[in-house]
Design a protein around this motif. Structure first.
Motif, PDB file in Angstrom:
ATOM      1  N   PHE A 271     138.288  31.237 -52.293  1.00 44.04           N
ATOM      2  CA  PHE A 271     137.138  31.376 -51.391  1.00 44.04           C
ATOM      3  C   PHE A 271     136.291  30.103 -51.305  1.00 44.04           C
ATOM      4  O   PHE A 271     135.962  29.657 -50.191  1.00 44.04           O
ATOM      5  N   PRO A 272     135.924  29.482 -52.437  1.00 41.50           N
ATOM      6  CA  PRO A 272     135.095  28.275 -52.315  1.00 41.50           C
ATOM      7  C   PRO A 272     135.769  27.180 -51.487  1.00 41.50           C
ATOM      8  O   PRO A 272     135.096  26.446 -50.759  1.00 41.50           O
ATOM      9  N   SER A 273     137.082  27.076 -51.559  1.00 44.63           N
ATOM     10  CA  SER A 273     137.770  26.053 -50.769  1.00 44.63           C
ATOM     11  C   SER A 273     137.714  26.389 -49.283  1.00 44.63           C
ATOM     12  O   SER A 273     137.479  25.509 -48.447  1.00 44.63           O
TER      13      SER A 273
ATOM     14  N   LEU B 176     134.013  37.946 -46.784  1.00 48.32           N
ATOM     15  CA  LEU B 176     133.670  37.784 -48.201  1.00 48.32           C
ATOM     16  C   LEU B 176     132.334  37.093 -48.459  1.00 48.32           C
ATOM     17  O   LEU B 176     131.817  37.162 -49.566  1.00 48.32           O
ATOM     18  N   LYS B 177     131.764  36.455 -47.443  1.00 46.21           N
ATOM     19  CA  LYS B 177     130.615  35.597 -47.742  1.00 46.21           C
ATOM     20  C   LYS B 177     129.387  36.362 -48.217  1.00 46.21           C
ATOM     21  O   LYS B 177     128.503  35.776 -48.850  1.00 46.21           O
ATOM     22  N   ASP B 178     129.325  37.667 -47.942  1.00 48.43           N
ATOM     23  CA  ASP B 178     128.183  38.436 -48.419  1.00 48.43           C
ATOM     24  C   ASP B 178     128.485  39.257 -49.671  1.00 48.43           C
ATOM     25  O   ASP B 178     127.668  40.069 -50.106  1.00 48.43           O
TER      26      ASP B 178
ATOM     27  N   ALA C 259     125.282  35.342 -54.558  1.00 47.86           N
ATOM     28  CA  ALA C 259     124.403  34.939 -55.674  1.00 47.86           C
ATOM     29  C   ALA C 259     124.647  33.499 -56.103  1.00 47.86           C
ATOM     30  O   ALA C 259     123.801  32.893 -56.761  1.00 47.86           O
ATOM     31  N   THR C 260     125.804  32.956 -55.747  1.00 44.90           N
ATOM     32  CA  THR C 260     126.170  31.616 -56.223  1.00 44.90           C
ATOM     33  C   THR C 260     126.326  30.625 -55.064  1.00 44.90           C
ATOM     34  O   THR C 260     126.853  29.527 -55.257  1.00 44.90           O
ATOM     35  N   TRP C 261     125.881  31.027 -53.883  1.00 43.80           N
ATOM     36  CA  TRP C 261     126.018  30.156 -52.700  1.00 43.80           C
ATOM     37  C   TRP C 261     125.361  28.798 -52.986  1.00 43.80           C
ATOM     38  O   TRP C 261     124.265  28.749 -53.543  1.00 43.80           O
TER      39      TRP C 261
END
Lengths: 226, 226
Positions: free
Chosen positions: B173-175, B199-201, B207-209
């Motif tokens: 996801f982070p990539s 997935l972004k919510d 919490a880690t955005w």
């Protein structure tokens, strides 16, 4: 016996070798295997592409389960055959942390070796620069010194993450061997050389030694001045 | 609560974000954390170098156990806190194989994103070539199409390796988010965009955005023509 497993591999490829060592360590001999030629582009054959759209080796199947990524395959084999053969990932948190740390640092070691060894394969002639080659060699030397330091710690050894052979060795040994095959100086990196010489006759490693290295024991010298 | 854990991290760094999502998913909130600035070179500070000789973020400690490698830290957290929070690595061999396969393919995705995004940071001006930039962009487009294909399979979704959120999502996801932050077209990569938007919510992700992405929601456009 591991008749429900199939490995497509190439001789001398560190990622293939890692998976083969893991299979030996987990007593999973007898798997189906096919040695393919990178030179003949057999890694791009339909047979491989059908299970690996990246057309890379290793390509690995267990029944209908496909795990082509070498790190993934090694972790899968350890998880699925935990109590069979050598335990490769310790349960103890302290030991496990160090094994995982070194295992993934092993990627950087392999990458920095590859940046030097593969430079002229990867970079088209008109884009090559002596300054880049010099920088890559310096980065590799810095990386190797880090590992020399790790192997100098009194609590480490004879294996790369302590007293037992683990996934960290499965991952790192082929890269270290690759370095020496390509001309790294044993005198300049004595701790890595000691590690290499101590492990090279381990049954799982000897049984999977790259066949074309056996046929032609003379390596290359691209790393001789690193 | 995870008072015996310490994370040094940088905002927007995918490897840091992966570890932070894993900590949230394993219900390990309340760890000690220090947000450091790459621009101020705080990742090369003594405090970091003492536990991470590479001077990289994340740097992560659990008690006296150090696991700085993001993949290693995520696996360690899942192994050590297996029955706590979300199970991130399925026991079932079929599911586990796919999670491990996608998790490690995620490295190639991140690497190919980095080859384009970081080109002018990594390559000195006198060594830059338009042909290399073009080749890197083409390689990234090929990579992204592979993932579009994975996400098009009927048995996949809503998560990257099936019906459950796993380590493959923690890693990928982070990539994916990073790609869109740097200008990737949601229209051109609709499956990845759907995955991203779905997935972004998720609480662990929200919490880690990356805080500087929140402060400045406008991204970059370096990937807009990929």
């Amino acid at each position: 016996m591991a008749k429900d497993m199939t490995l497509y591999w190439g001789s001398g490829s560190p990622p293939c070798w890692k998976v083969m060592i893991a299979l030996e360590e987990k007593s999973l001999q007898g798997y189906n295997q096919k040695l393919l030629s990178f030179e003949k582009m057999e890694h791009k054959s339909k047979e491989v592409m059908d299970i690996n759209p990246r057309g890379q080796l290793p390509s690995f199947k267990h029944g209908n389960k496909i795990i082509n990524e070498s790190y993934g395959a090694c972790l899968y084999l350890e998880n699925q055959f935990k109590s069979q053969g050598q335990q490769l990932l310790p349960d103890c948190a302290e030991e496990q942390a160090l094994v995982l740390q070194r295992m993934f640092e092993g990627q950087t070691l392999q990458q920095k070796l590859g940046d030097v060894i593969y430079y002229s394969w990867r970079v088209p002639e008109e884009e090559r620069h002596d300054s880049a080659i010099k920088r890559n060699k310096e980065a590799l030397a810095t990386e190797l010194k880090l590992w020399e330091g790790y192997l100098s710690k009194p609590e480490v050894g004879p294996y790369i993450a302590g007293k037992n052979f683990t996934l960290a060795d499965v991952i790192c040994f082929p890269s270290v061997a690759y370095g020496f095959r390509f001309g790294l100086s044993q005198e300049k990196y004595p701790k890595l050389a000691g590690y290499y010489n101590q492990l090279k006759d381990r049954p799982s490693i000897k049984a999977t030694w790259p066949p074309h290295w056996l046929e032609n024991p003379q390596g290359m010298d691209v790393l001789k001045d690193v």
